[in-house]
Structures are given as C-alpha cells and as structure tokens.
Design a protein around this motif. Structure first.
Motif, PDB file in Angstrom:
ATOM      1  N   GLU A 221       8.573  15.987  15.292  1.00  0.00           N
ATOM      2  CA  GLU A 221       7.707  14.965  15.866  1.00  0.00           C
ATOM      3  C   GLU A 221       6.936  14.340  14.707  1.00  0.00           C
ATOM      4  O   GLU A 221       6.379  15.051  13.877  1.00  0.00           O
ATOM      5  CB  GLU A 221       6.751  15.635  16.853  1.00  0.00           C
ATOM      6  CG  GLU A 221       5.719  14.731  17.479  1.00  0.00           C
ATOM      7  CD  GLU A 221       4.734  15.521  18.339  1.00  0.00           C
ATOM      8  OE1 GLU A 221       4.069  14.902  19.181  1.00  0.00           O
ATOM      9  OE2 GLU A 221       4.635  16.756  18.147  1.00  0.00           O
ATOM     10  N   HIS A 224       2.184   8.549  12.905  1.00  0.00           N
ATOM     11  CA  HIS A 224       1.652   7.701  11.843  1.00  0.00           C
ATOM     12  C   HIS A 224       0.191   8.053  11.606  1.00  0.00           C
ATOM     13  O   HIS A 224      -0.578   8.295  12.544  1.00  0.00           O
ATOM     14  CB  HIS A 224       1.784   6.231  12.230  1.00  0.00           C
ATOM     15  CG  HIS A 224       1.575   5.296  11.090  1.00  0.00           C
ATOM     16  ND1 HIS A 224       0.318   4.944  10.636  1.00  0.00           N
ATOM     17  CD2 HIS A 224       2.457   4.644  10.282  1.00  0.00           C
ATOM     18  CE1 HIS A 224       0.446   4.113   9.612  1.00  0.00           C
ATOM     19  NE2 HIS A 224       1.734   3.919   9.372  1.00  0.00           N
ATOM     20  N   ASP A 227      -2.518   6.351  13.546  1.00  0.00           N
ATOM     21  CA  ASP A 227      -2.701   6.869  14.898  1.00  0.00           C
ATOM     22  C   ASP A 227      -3.569   8.121  14.874  1.00  0.00           C
ATOM     23  O   ASP A 227      -4.425   8.326  15.749  1.00  0.00           O
ATOM     24  CB  ASP A 227      -1.350   7.184  15.549  1.00  0.00           C
ATOM     25  CG  ASP A 227      -0.801   6.017  16.362  1.00  0.00           C
ATOM     26  OD1 ASP A 227      -1.566   5.086  16.674  1.00  0.00           O
ATOM     27  OD2 ASP A 227       0.398   6.039  16.682  1.00  0.00           O
ATOM     28  N   THR A 249       2.734  12.581  19.286  1.00  0.00           N
ATOM     29  CA  THR A 249       3.294  11.504  20.099  1.00  0.00           C
ATOM     30  C   THR A 249       3.919  12.034  21.383  1.00  0.00           C
ATOM     31  O   THR A 249       4.165  11.267  22.315  1.00  0.00           O
ATOM     32  CB  THR A 249       4.374  10.742  19.325  1.00  0.00           C
ATOM     33  OG1 THR A 249       5.468  11.630  19.037  1.00  0.00           O
ATOM     34  CG2 THR A 249       3.823  10.177  18.018  1.00  0.00           C
ATOM     35  N   HIS A 253      12.507  13.971  17.201  1.00  0.00           N
ATOM     36  CA  HIS A 253      13.807  13.446  16.785  1.00  0.00           C
ATOM     37  C   HIS A 253      14.433  14.444  15.817  1.00  0.00           C
ATOM     38  O   HIS A 253      13.724  15.163  15.109  1.00  0.00           O
ATOM     39  CB  HIS A 253      13.655  12.101  16.063  1.00  0.00           C
ATOM     40  CG  HIS A 253      12.812  11.109  16.806  1.00  0.00           C
ATOM     41  ND1 HIS A 253      13.335  10.193  17.685  1.00  0.00           N
ATOM     42  CD2 HIS A 253      11.462  10.899  16.799  1.00  0.00           C
ATOM     43  CE1 HIS A 253      12.355   9.454  18.190  1.00  0.00           C
ATOM     44  NE2 HIS A 253      11.217   9.862  17.663  1.00  0.00           N
ATOM     45  N   GLU A 298      -3.656   7.494  23.639  1.00  0.00           N
ATOM     46  CA  GLU A 298      -2.213   7.414  23.491  1.00  0.00           C
ATOM     47  C   GLU A 298      -1.880   6.867  22.107  1.00  0.00           C
ATOM     48  O   GLU A 298      -2.609   6.028  21.569  1.00  0.00           O
ATOM     49  CB  GLU A 298      -1.597   6.471  24.545  1.00  0.00           C
ATOM     50  CG  GLU A 298      -1.635   6.987  25.967  1.00  0.00           C
ATOM     51  CD  GLU A 298      -0.588   8.055  26.239  1.00  0.00           C
ATOM     52  OE1 GLU A 298       0.339   8.209  25.417  1.00  0.00           O
ATOM     53  OE2 GLU A 298      -0.702   8.712  27.291  1.00  0.00           O
ATOM     54  N   SER A 300       0.058   4.515  19.309  1.00  0.00           N
ATOM     55  CA  SER A 300       0.417   3.098  19.414  1.00  0.00           C
ATOM     56  C   SER A 300       1.459   2.641  18.401  1.00  0.00           C
ATOM     57  O   SER A 300       2.024   1.555  18.556  1.00  0.00           O
ATOM     58  CB  SER A 300      -0.843   2.226  19.273  1.00  0.00           C
ATOM     59  OG  SER A 300      -1.433   2.395  18.000  1.00  0.00           O
ATOM     60  N   VAL A 301       1.739   3.454  17.370  1.00  0.00           N
ATOM     61  CA  VAL A 301       2.681   3.044  16.321  1.00  0.00           C
ATOM     62  C   VAL A 301       4.049   3.668  16.596  1.00  0.00           C
ATOM     63  O   VAL A 301       4.184   4.897  16.591  1.00  0.00           O
ATOM     64  CB  VAL A 301       2.177   3.456  14.926  1.00  0.00           C
ATOM     65  CG1 VAL A 301       3.153   2.983  13.846  1.00  0.00           C
ATOM     66  CG2 VAL A 301       0.777   2.902  14.666  1.00  0.00           C
ATOM     67  N   SER A 302       5.083   2.856  16.809  1.00  0.00           N
ATOM     68  CA  SER A 302       6.429   3.376  17.057  1.00  0.00           C
ATOM     69  C   SER A 302       7.011   3.959  15.780  1.00  0.00           C
ATOM     70  O   SER A 302       6.614   3.580  14.666  1.00  0.00           O
ATOM     71  CB  SER A 302       7.347   2.274  17.578  1.00  0.00           C
ATOM     72  OG  SER A 302       7.651   1.350  16.542  1.00  0.00           O
ATOM     73  N   LEU A 303       7.972   4.873  15.913  1.00  0.00           N
ATOM     74  CA  LEU A 303       8.580   5.500  14.744  1.00  0.00           C
ATOM     75  C   LEU A 303       9.265   4.472  13.847  1.00  0.00           C
ATOM     76  O   LEU A 303       9.085   4.486  12.621  1.00  0.00           O
ATOM     77  CB  LEU A 303       9.587   6.564  15.179  1.00  0.00           C
ATOM     78  CG  LEU A 303      10.292   7.297  14.035  1.00  0.00           C
ATOM     79  CD1 LEU A 303       9.296   8.105  13.216  1.00  0.00           C
ATOM     80  CD2 LEU A 303      11.399   8.200  14.569  1.00  0.00           C
ATOM     81  N   ILE A 304      10.038   3.580  14.445  1.00  0.00           N
ATOM     82  CA  ILE A 304      10.760   2.593  13.634  1.00  0.00           C
ATOM     83  C   ILE A 304       9.784   1.697  12.878  1.00  0.00           C
ATOM     84  O   ILE A 304       9.916   1.492  11.668  1.00  0.00           O
ATOM     85  CB  ILE A 304      11.703   1.755  14.515  1.00  0.00           C
ATOM     86  CG1 ILE A 304      12.851   2.625  15.037  1.00  0.00           C
ATOM     87  CG2 ILE A 304      12.257   0.565  13.731  1.00  0.00           C
ATOM     88  CD1 ILE A 304      13.770   1.928  16.013  1.00  0.00           C
ATOM     89  N   GLN A 305       8.789   1.164  13.583  1.00  0.00           N
ATOM     90  CA  GLN A 305       7.829   0.285  12.919  1.00  0.00           C
ATOM     91  C   GLN A 305       7.036   1.049  11.869  1.00  0.00           C
ATOM     92  O   GLN A 305       6.759   0.541  10.778  1.00  0.00           O
ATOM     93  CB  GLN A 305       6.880  -0.341  13.932  1.00  0.00           C
ATOM     94  CG  GLN A 305       5.960  -1.414  13.332  1.00  0.00           C
ATOM     95  CD  GLN A 305       6.728  -2.545  12.694  1.00  0.00           C
ATOM     96  OE1 GLN A 305       7.585  -3.151  13.338  1.00  0.00           O
ATOM     97  NE2 GLN A 305       6.456  -2.830  11.433  1.00  0.00           N
TER      98      GLN A 305
END
Length: 323
Positions: A221, A224, A227, A249, A253, A298, A300-305
C-alpha cells in the motif's frame, strides 16, 4: 493520575509548533502543510543546530521555545538492505530521538503531540487488512525488527503519558510513503524511490533490462506524503484516543504492478526481470483505515498521479537528492 479536559478542535495558528525532522520527506511535507494552513510560529531546526540525540540540547530547546504543539517526524529510516544490515543504528538512534523529544515535551507541559511511527510495527503475518489492535500480537518482519521495536516503544511511551498524566497525545502509523523529498539512495531507499531511480537510470543509459529484488509478488500500500501531512493535521484537530491510528489508502498493489507504473511514468520500454534470490520482505501489508475514515478523512492523491509527480520531482532535483 492527572486528568486534562480536552476536546479536539482547530489548532491555534499563532501557537508555537515544533516540527521535529522538518527536512525529511515526512517532516517537510507536514511543514509545507502547516504553512499553507496559516501557522505562523513554526519551530524548525536542522540537525546541525539541534541534534535530537543530544538530550541536554533537546531539553534546552524546549525550555527556551516552549512549543504548544509537537509533531515528532524525525527518525532514521531506510529500506530492507539498510534495516537488515545496520539494525543497531536503527534501534539506537530512533530510541534516543524519541525518548529525548517525548521527555522534554512532557517536562515542559506540551499539551498536544503527534508521534509518527510506521506500519512495520505490526506482525509480519498479521491478518489483512491490519487493524490497530494487531499491535504486539505476533512476530515482526525480521529485516526491520529493530526499527519496528523502536517505533513500538514510542507508541507505548505516548500511551503511558496519556495514562499517567492525562495529556491528549496521539500516534499515527502511516503505510509505505513516497513523494517529494524521498531518499533515492541505491542502498538505503524504500521500494518506490529505488524503482524510480533504477528505471530512470536504465532509461538514460539505454539498458534493455531492469532487474528488481525479489519476486514482485508482495503487495504494498502506498501513500503520497502530502496525503499523510493532511491526515496528520486532521488527526490533531479531530481525533483523541489512546490507540495508534493507521494512515493509508486502504488499497494495495503488487510490487510488480507498481514497477510497471513507474516504468510507464519514466518512459522505459525495456524488459523487467526479478531476482528471486533477494528477499521479498513482508508478503502483504495493507492497513485498515477505518478509524481514520470514521474521523472524516480520505486520501486524495491517486497512485498513478502521485508516481508521475514524484518522477517529475526526482528529475527536477537531481543535484540535491538525498542519496
């Protein structure tokens, strides 16, 4: 036991706040977040001015500046190789930092304190996702047990202060972190910065193959660091309780999938291989973040971004990287 009436609420933006470890990845993110939120009495010192392993210096600093809020983000950190080959450094230095800062904070009556630990405090084979009550229920991952024991000691000291003095001190346990200010050393970094450096160097050199440690099958997991900083301020203003709070989060993965995201962000098109003679570490480490979610937070930063942004930061700061 003394008792202190306390209800979480907005922190005084004019109160002195000490961010211990403000030059590290976590501390710098928290420092940025507090500045953005309008805190104007932030107390920060580089190690050259305040060595947190120097007990008299720490007590003198607290006595002089009298912080009302403390965020203890200072720590010696590293990846599998560093933790497994230098366990004395990790347990000794972290214990010294923690005991000095926590004792000085208690001595000067710091009312609100947040201690930052790590998800490695939990047993290697804890049930997934890991809840806060899994602490001290099983054996630790041996490659970083010394660091984990130091962090567990910090949690217990915070809990002890709550029991004996009634002060509303809290602890937060973040999952695997990444982002600006990370350590990209090839020998002491965590998995994501190590992957970013490896793939970027391979791409620059035109290497047709990248070889990563382990099998790629363990699940991780990733959170960022911005976050995490947001979660820390949220906890200081919205939470009070004796148990440490997981910060993550709630999604994991495989390391192989993470490597694929890194390769894409880097623009690397070669082959990835896995060296299974090297250790995998903990097979899975997913945190249950129900306590944090129940308090209203919660990610807010996605893994890809987040990885794309971290790659960009890495490439823009090559000359000043922590290596």
């Amino acid at each position: 036991m003394e008792t202190v009436d306390f209800t979480p609420g907005p922190l005084d933006r004019t109160a002195p706040v000490f961010v211990a470890g403000h030059r590290g990845m976590v501390g710098s993110a928290i420092h940025r977040r507090l500045i953005a939120e309008g805190f104007d009495q932030l107390l920060v010192r580089p190690r050259s001015e305040l060595d947190l392993t120097d007990r008299p210096a720490v007590f003198e600093f607290f006595g002089t500046h009298r912080p009302q809020v403390v965020v203890l983000a200072a720590a010696r950190v590293g990846g599998i190789l560093a933790n497994s080959t230098r366990p004395v450094d990790f347990i000794s230095e972290n214990l010294q930092i923690q005991v000095n800062v926590l004792d000085a904070a208690l001595h000067t009556g710091v009312r609100r304190l947040l201690f930052l630990g790590s998800s490695c405090i939990y047993p290697k084979f804890a049930s997934q996702p890991i809840t806060e009550d899994a602490l001290l229920t099983g054996a630790l991952e041996p490659t970083n047990d010394a660091y984990a024991i130091a962090k567990i000691a910090g949690i217990l000291q915070v809990q002890a202060v709550r029991r004996q003095y009634g002060l509303p001190w809290i602890s937060a346990m973040p999952t695997n972190l990444y982002g600006p200010g990370d350590n990209f050393s090839p020998t002491s970094s965590h998995v994501l910065p190590a992957l970013i450096r490896r793939y970027d160097e391979a791409q620059s050199a035109g290497d047709p193959v990248v070889t990563n440690w382990g099998s790629g099958k363990p699940l991780r997991e990733l959170l960022h660091v911005d976050d995490l900083a947001d979660a820390c301020l949220h906890l200081l203003e919205h939470f009070d309780g004796p148990r440490q709070v997981n910060v993550g989060t709630g999604v994991d993965h495989t390391i192989a999938d993470i490597a694929d995201v890194v390769a894409t962000a880097i623009g690397y098109t070669g082959e990835t291989r896995w060296d299974t003679t090297k250790p995998d570490g903990t097979p899975r480490k997913l945190l249950d973040i129900g306590t944090l979610r129940d308090s209203g937070w919660e990610p807010s930063v996605s893994l890809i971004q987040g990885i794309v942004d971290t790659v960009s930061w890495y490439r823009s700061n090559q000359a000043s990287l922590r290596t």
